[in-house]
Design a protein around this motif. Structure first.
Motif, PDB file in Angstrom:
ATOM      1  N   SER A 215       0.806  -1.217   0.000  1.00 40.52           N
ATOM      2  CA  SER A 215       0.000   0.000   0.000  1.00 40.52           C
ATOM      3  C   SER A 215       0.842   1.271   0.000  1.00 40.52           C
ATOM      4  CB  SER A 215      -0.945   0.003   1.204  1.00 40.52           C
ATOM      5  OG  SER A 215      -0.219  -0.179   2.416  1.00 40.52           O
ATOM      6  N   GLY A 216       2.086   1.201   0.467  1.00 43.43           N
ATOM      7  CA  GLY A 216       2.953   2.374   0.407  1.00 43.43           C
ATOM      8  C   GLY A 216       3.218   2.802  -1.022  1.00 43.43           C
ATOM      9  N   ARG A 217       3.319   1.839  -1.922  1.00 49.98           N
ATOM     10  CA  ARG A 217       3.528   2.158  -3.336  1.00 49.98           C
ATOM     11  C   ARG A 217       2.312   2.869  -3.929  1.00 49.98           C
ATOM     12  NH1 ARG A 217       3.129  -2.193  -7.758  1.00 49.98           N
ATOM     13  NH2 ARG A 217       3.514  -1.017  -9.668  1.00 49.98           N
ATOM     14  N   LEU A 218       1.098   2.427  -3.546  1.00 54.43           N
ATOM     15  CA  LEU A 218      -0.102   3.098  -4.041  1.00 54.43           C
ATOM     16  C   LEU A 218      -0.209   4.513  -3.477  1.00 54.43           C
ATOM     17  CD1 LEU A 218      -2.716   3.113  -5.646  1.00 54.43           C
ATOM     18  CD2 LEU A 218      -3.863   2.096  -3.674  1.00 54.43           C
ATOM     19  N   ARG A 219       0.167   4.717  -2.229  1.00 58.40           N
ATOM     20  CA  ARG A 219       0.157   6.074  -1.664  1.00 58.40           C
ATOM     21  C   ARG A 219       0.967   7.024  -2.537  1.00 58.40           C
ATOM     22  NH1 ARG A 219      -1.311   5.997   3.993  1.00 58.40           N
ATOM     23  NH2 ARG A 219      -1.526   3.822   4.692  1.00 58.40           N
ATOM     24  N   ASN A 220       2.163   6.593  -2.898  1.00 59.80           N
ATOM     25  CA  ASN A 220       3.024   7.436  -3.730  1.00 59.80           C
ATOM     26  C   ASN A 220       2.397   7.680  -5.094  1.00 59.80           C
ATOM     27  OD1 ASN A 220       4.948   7.518  -1.676  1.00 59.80           O
ATOM     28  ND2 ASN A 220       6.044   5.729  -2.462  1.00 59.80           N
ATOM     29  N   ALA A 221       1.738   6.643  -5.640  1.00 65.79           N
ATOM     30  CA  ALA A 221       1.126   6.785  -6.964  1.00 65.79           C
ATOM     31  C   ALA A 221      -0.042   7.770  -6.912  1.00 65.79           C
ATOM     32  CB  ALA A 221       0.663   5.426  -7.476  1.00 65.79           C
ATOM     33  N   LEU A 222      -0.901   7.662  -5.907  1.00 66.47           N
ATOM     34  CA  LEU A 222      -2.041   8.570  -5.802  1.00 66.47           C
ATOM     35  C   LEU A 222      -1.580  10.015  -5.614  1.00 66.47           C
ATOM     36  CD1 LEU A 222      -4.451   6.478  -3.525  1.00 66.47           C
ATOM     37  CD2 LEU A 222      -4.748   6.978  -5.963  1.00 66.47           C
ATOM     38  N   ALA A 223      -0.512  10.198  -4.859  1.00 63.37           N
ATOM     39  CA  ALA A 223       0.003  11.551  -4.632  1.00 63.37           C
ATOM     40  C   ALA A 223       0.552  12.177  -5.912  1.00 63.37           C
ATOM     41  CB  ALA A 223       1.078  11.521  -3.550  1.00 63.37           C
ATOM     42  N   SER A 224       0.884  11.355  -6.912  1.00 68.93           N
ATOM     43  CA  SER A 224       1.454  11.867  -8.157  1.00 68.93           C
ATOM     44  C   SER A 224       0.402  12.236  -9.201  1.00 68.93           C
ATOM     45  CB  SER A 224       2.393  10.818  -8.766  1.00 68.93           C
ATOM     46  OG  SER A 224       1.646   9.731  -9.315  1.00 68.93           O
ATOM     47  N   LEU A 225      -0.875  11.929  -8.940  1.00 71.47           N
ATOM     48  CA  LEU A 225      -1.928  12.156  -9.925  1.00 71.47           C
ATOM     49  C   LEU A 225      -2.164  13.642 -10.171  1.00 71.47           C
ATOM     50  CD1 LEU A 225      -4.584   9.544  -8.739  1.00 71.47           C
ATOM     51  CD2 LEU A 225      -3.419   9.524 -10.953  1.00 71.47           C
ATOM     52  N   GLU A 226      -2.630  13.979 -11.373  1.00 71.91           N
ATOM     53  CA  GLU A 226      -3.061  15.338 -11.654  1.00 71.91           C
ATOM     54  C   GLU A 226      -4.282  15.687 -10.815  1.00 71.91           C
ATOM     55  OE1 GLU A 226      -3.631  16.025 -15.841  1.00 71.91           O
ATOM     56  OE2 GLU A 226      -1.840  14.867 -16.361  1.00 71.91           O
ATOM     57  N   LEU A 227      -5.193  14.714 -10.617  1.00 72.64           N
ATOM     58  CA  LEU A 227      -6.392  14.936  -9.818  1.00 72.64           C
ATOM     59  C   LEU A 227      -6.777  13.645  -9.126  1.00 72.64           C
ATOM     60  CD1 LEU A 227      -8.856  16.705  -8.983  1.00 72.64           C
ATOM     61  CD2 LEU A 227     -10.030  15.792 -10.989  1.00 72.64           C
ATOM     62  N   PHE A 228      -6.957  13.711  -7.831  1.00 76.41           N
ATOM     63  CA  PHE A 228      -7.503  12.595  -7.062  1.00 76.41           C
ATOM     64  C   PHE A 228      -8.577  13.163  -6.142  1.00 76.41           C
ATOM     65  CE2 PHE A 228      -6.837   9.706  -3.160  1.00 76.41           C
ATOM     66  CZ  PHE A 228      -7.899   8.898  -3.539  1.00 76.41           C
ATOM     67  N   SER A 229      -9.844  12.894  -6.483  1.00 74.01           N
ATOM     68  CA  SER A 229     -10.951  13.352  -5.646  1.00 74.01           C
ATOM     69  C   SER A 229     -11.531  12.157  -4.905  1.00 74.01           C
ATOM     70  CB  SER A 229     -12.021  14.047  -6.482  1.00 74.01           C
ATOM     71  OG  SER A 229     -12.530  13.177  -7.476  1.00 74.01           O
ATOM     72  N   LEU A 230     -11.938  12.412  -3.666  1.00 73.60           N
ATOM     73  CA  LEU A 230     -12.390  11.330  -2.788  1.00 73.60           C
ATOM     74  C   LEU A 230     -13.673  11.751  -2.086  1.00 73.60           C
ATOM     75  CD1 LEU A 230     -11.716   8.543  -1.450  1.00 73.60           C
ATOM     76  CD2 LEU A 230     -10.645   9.860   0.384  1.00 73.60           C
ATOM     77  N   CYS A 231     -14.629  10.815  -2.012  1.00 76.04           N
ATOM     78  CA  CYS A 231     -15.887  11.003  -1.284  1.00 76.04           C
ATOM     79  C   CYS A 231     -15.907  10.014  -0.131  1.00 76.04           C
ATOM     80  CB  CYS A 231     -17.056  10.774  -2.248  1.00 76.04           C
ATOM     81  SG  CYS A 231     -18.688  10.965  -1.530  1.00 76.04           S
ATOM     82  N   ASP A 232     -16.012  10.500   1.105  1.00 80.11           N
ATOM     83  CA  ASP A 232     -15.989   9.594   2.258  1.00 80.11           C
ATOM     84  C   ASP A 232     -16.616  10.286   3.464  1.00 80.11           C
ATOM     85  OD1 ASP A 232     -15.454   7.361   3.847  1.00 80.11           O
ATOM     86  OD2 ASP A 232     -13.481   7.062   2.934  1.00 80.11           O
ATOM     87  N   PHE A 233     -16.882   9.488   4.512  1.00 80.18           N
ATOM     88  CA  PHE A 233     -17.505  10.010   5.729  1.00 80.18           C
ATOM     89  C   PHE A 233     -16.524  10.794   6.594  1.00 80.18           C
ATOM     90  CE2 PHE A 233     -19.898   5.812   5.300  1.00 80.18           C
ATOM     91  CZ  PHE A 233     -20.947   6.391   4.595  1.00 80.18           C
ATOM     92  N   PHE A 234     -15.283  10.324   6.643  1.00 75.54           N
ATOM     93  CA  PHE A 234     -14.280  10.900   7.528  1.00 75.54           C
ATOM     94  C   PHE A 234     -13.039  11.287   6.725  1.00 75.54           C
ATOM     95  CE2 PHE A 234     -16.634   7.813  10.155  1.00 75.54           C
ATOM     96  CZ  PHE A 234     -17.013   8.610  11.224  1.00 75.54           C
ATOM     97  N   GLU A 235     -12.214  12.125   7.329  1.00 80.42           N
ATOM     98  CA  GLU A 235     -10.929  12.459   6.712  1.00 80.42           C
ATOM     99  C   GLU A 235      -9.960  11.318   7.036  1.00 80.42           C
ATOM    100  OE1 GLU A 235      -9.485  16.443   7.231  1.00 80.42           O
ATOM    101  OE2 GLU A 235     -11.511  17.244   7.380  1.00 80.42           O
ATOM    102  N   THR A 236      -9.999  10.320   6.185  1.00 83.87           N
ATOM    103  CA  THR A 236      -9.230   9.094   6.369  1.00 83.87           C
ATOM    104  C   THR A 236      -7.784   9.296   5.927  1.00 83.87           C
ATOM    105  OG1 THR A 236      -9.729   8.340   4.144  1.00 83.87           O
ATOM    106  CG2 THR A 236     -11.329   7.790   5.865  1.00 83.87           C
ATOM    107  N   PRO A 237      -6.903   8.312   6.152  1.00 85.69           N
ATOM    108  CA  PRO A 237      -5.544   8.417   5.603  1.00 85.69           C
ATOM    109  C   PRO A 237      -5.531   8.592   4.088  1.00 85.69           C
ATOM    110  CG  PRO A 237      -5.646   6.691   7.261  1.00 85.69           C
ATOM    111  CD  PRO A 237      -7.052   7.149   7.047  1.00 85.69           C
ATOM    112  N   THR A 238      -6.540   8.044   3.393  1.00 86.20           N
ATOM    113  CA  THR A 238      -6.621   8.226   1.944  1.00 86.20           C
ATOM    114  C   THR A 238      -6.955   9.672   1.606  1.00 86.20           C
ATOM    115  OG1 THR A 238      -7.524   5.980   1.881  1.00 86.20           O
ATOM    116  CG2 THR A 238      -7.576   7.239  -0.173  1.00 86.20           C
ATOM    117  N   ALA A 239      -7.795  10.305   2.422  1.00 88.16           N
ATOM    118  CA  ALA A 239      -8.176  11.702   2.168  1.00 88.16           C
ATOM    119  C   ALA A 239      -6.969  12.632   2.229  1.00 88.16           C
ATOM    120  CB  ALA A 239      -9.243  12.141   3.166  1.00 88.16           C
ATOM    121  N   GLU A 240      -5.962  12.256   2.995  1.00 90.06           N
ATOM    122  CA  GLU A 240      -4.754  13.086   3.079  1.00 90.06           C
ATOM    123  C   GLU A 240      -4.051  13.203   1.724  1.00 90.06           C
ATOM    124  OE1 GLU A 240      -2.382  11.240   6.047  1.00 90.06           O
ATOM    125  OE2 GLU A 240      -3.870  11.519   7.652  1.00 90.06           O
ATOM    126  N   LEU A 241      -4.309  12.245   0.825  1.00 94.05           N
ATOM    127  CA  LEU A 241      -3.666  12.240  -0.488  1.00 94.05           C
ATOM    128  C   LEU A 241      -4.513  12.935  -1.546  1.00 94.05           C
ATOM    129  CD1 LEU A 241      -2.728   8.456  -0.390  1.00 94.05           C
ATOM    130  CD2 LEU A 241      -1.175  10.356   0.100  1.00 94.05           C
TER     131      LEU A 241
END
Length: 493
Positions: A215-241
């Motif tokens: 999952s560390g590799r995916l974190r780096n990949a998501l952070a490199s995107l031109e746009l990553f939008s997320l819909c969720d209930f809480f500000e999760t670790p994924t929301a930080e990206l």
């Protein structure tokens, strides 16, 4: 769970699990195998059943495809060989095979993820399932029956011609059977697609970065995107990206159409208005369709009309349902036993395929072949020298559902921290006491958890929970160890 344990005390029951769970303790036999070796165990049971003539020859002669090749293959898995692979004693393998082989009817109750989250999970799962037709326990009361009598809504997925215009889904090249069968892309290939530039933007609803291997590799990949939008209930670790974060309305704050497999159909009303800027994800998606200029009638008609489309196969509309959230009961009829006598089986041969023609058509083994886990003492002894324990992860915990609920103090009070289970023998060798903070390492990295010394797990195996942001166990799981057929990750071994 309580009912299962009660029943296990009254009927002959075999539980296969690396962990000694309450259900395993109530069972007649507990087969405590090395994680990832379920396929070998199933083939070993089949070996005994065939050697002792416990199979259903009448059924097999008429409804089995490739049975002779299967019979020849399972000859390799004697109780002694099965014991060496799985760690289950040979006499226990014999007892389990005789118990299941003599049961008429007998039923296989199987998890949707524990047997398939392995690098050979698809074929392991097939090997287990084929024990049902081997003993003639298909579509009989008390055996394994299809779910054809369940109430289902009409699919509103894109039709194949529309999907074709979008280009091949993720994973279509590597896992064509999965993509064709489910009509969706293979999410486990997302990291590869971002790194290659094939995907430059992601819109995610409830996406959880901790649910991917490595999952560390995916974190780096998501952070490199031109746009990553997320819909969720809480500000999760994924929301930080995320570039953009949409707060989602909970089920209490949004209306929804609910179709139960048992026949209950209702519109669940809004209990309280959405808080702050929260929006229902269905509402958000329909509004996005408008902003994108999609002129398809489905999008233009709106959410309520989409309910009508989903109910069309049941002969209902949203207007037919009670307006107070009560369910309208649709009649559910139980079909007669042995439906295959009238309809055959939904395979290319019309039979139960012990040798799968669909697998062979895309270059895979047709037999339910056993392969060692991607990392294991047998397949990678050079890795095992440095990492001698087998990790299995994701065992369910009573307080939480996956990674949900860690923000809630009521649940944290029940289980305040992640604890890794290890056997007293392994703990003593490492001078680890119950409650110690310990480091868990793989070739990919390290996480820290609290030790829970217990004989729930056998020597040589450790069991770690998933879904903890401060100790994401999936960072240690190899992303390249996906099952070649399903593309599922090897979380369990």
């Amino acid at each position: 769970r309580h009912n299962l344990i009660t029943e296990a005390g009254h009927v002959p029951t075999i539980v296969v699990d690396p962990r000694r769970t309450p259900l395993a303790e109530a069972a007649t036999l507990h087969l405590q195998l090395r994680p990832g070796t379920d396929g070998a165990l199933a083939l070993g049971l089949a070996h005994v059943i065939l050697e002792e003539g416990l199979e259903d020859r009448v059924f097999l002669d008429r409804f089995a495809h490739g049975f002779d090749a299967y019979r020849e293959y399972v000859k390799e898995f004697s109780p002694e060989v099965t014991a060496r692979i799985t760690g289950v004693p040979a006499d226990t393998v014999l007892a389990a095979a005789r118990m299941f082989g003599a049961a008429r009817p007998g039923q296989i109750t199987i998890s949707a993820c524990s047997t398939v989250h392995h690098s050979n999970g698809f074929q392991n799962h097939r090997a287990i399932l084929l024990l049902a037709p081997l003993c003639g326990n298909l579509d009989v009361v008390g055996g394994n029956r299809p779910w054809g009598h369940r109430v289902t809504e009409t699919s509103v997925e894109l039709v194949p011609s529309d999907l074709a215009a979008l280009g091949p889904p993720l994973g279509a090249r590597e896992h064509p059977l999965f993509v064709d069968h489910y009509g969706e892309g293979k999410a486990m290939r997302l990291t590869d697609a971002i790194e290659s530039g094939e995907v430059r933007a992601v819109f995610g609803v409830g996406v959880n970065v901790m649910m991917w291997p490595d999952s560390g590799r995916l974190r780096n990949a998501l952070a490199s995107l031109e746009l990553f939008s997320l819909c969720d209930f809480f500000e999760t670790p994924t929301a930080e990206l995320a570039t953009v974060f949409f707060p989602a309305a909970t089920h209490l704050e949004r209306e929804a159409l609910i179709v139960s497999g048992q026949g209950g159909v209702r519109i669940r009303p809004v209990a309280v208005p959405p808080r702050g800027e929260a929006r229902g994800d269905t509402e958000l998606i329909f509004e996005m369709a408008g902003e994108l200029g999609l002129d398809d009638p489905f999008w233009a008609a709106g959410i309520r009309a989409s309910y009508d489309a989903r109910l069309a196969g049941l002969g209902l509309t949203a207007a037919d349902l009670p307006g107070n959230g009560e369910a309208l009961q649709v009649e559910v009829t139980e079909p007669a036993e042995r439906g295959y006598l009238r309809e055959g089986f939904g395979t290319p041969t019309g039979k139960v395929e012990f040798v799968s023609t669909s697998l062979e058509a895309v270059g895979h083994e047709g037999l339910p072949v056993y392969r060692e886990p991607y990392w294991s003492p047998a397949s990678t002894p050079e890795v095992a020298r440095h990492y001698p324990l087998v990790l299995t992860s994701g065992a369910r915990k009573a307080a939480y559902s996956h990674s949900q609920g860690r923000q809630l103090s009521t649940l944290r009070s029940q289980e305040p921290e992640p604890r890794v289970e290890l056997n007293p023998v392994d703990a003593a060798e490492r001078k680890i006491a119950d409650g110690d903070r310990v480091r868990i390492n793989s070739p990919l990295g390290e996480v820290t958890m609290t030790a829970l010394v217990t004989d729930t797990v056998p020597p040589g195996v450790v069991s770690a929970p998933h879904g903890w942001a401060e100790a994401d166990i999936n960072r240690l799981i190899p992303g390249e160890g996906l099952d070649p057929i399903s593309g599922f990750p090897p979380f369990r071994s």
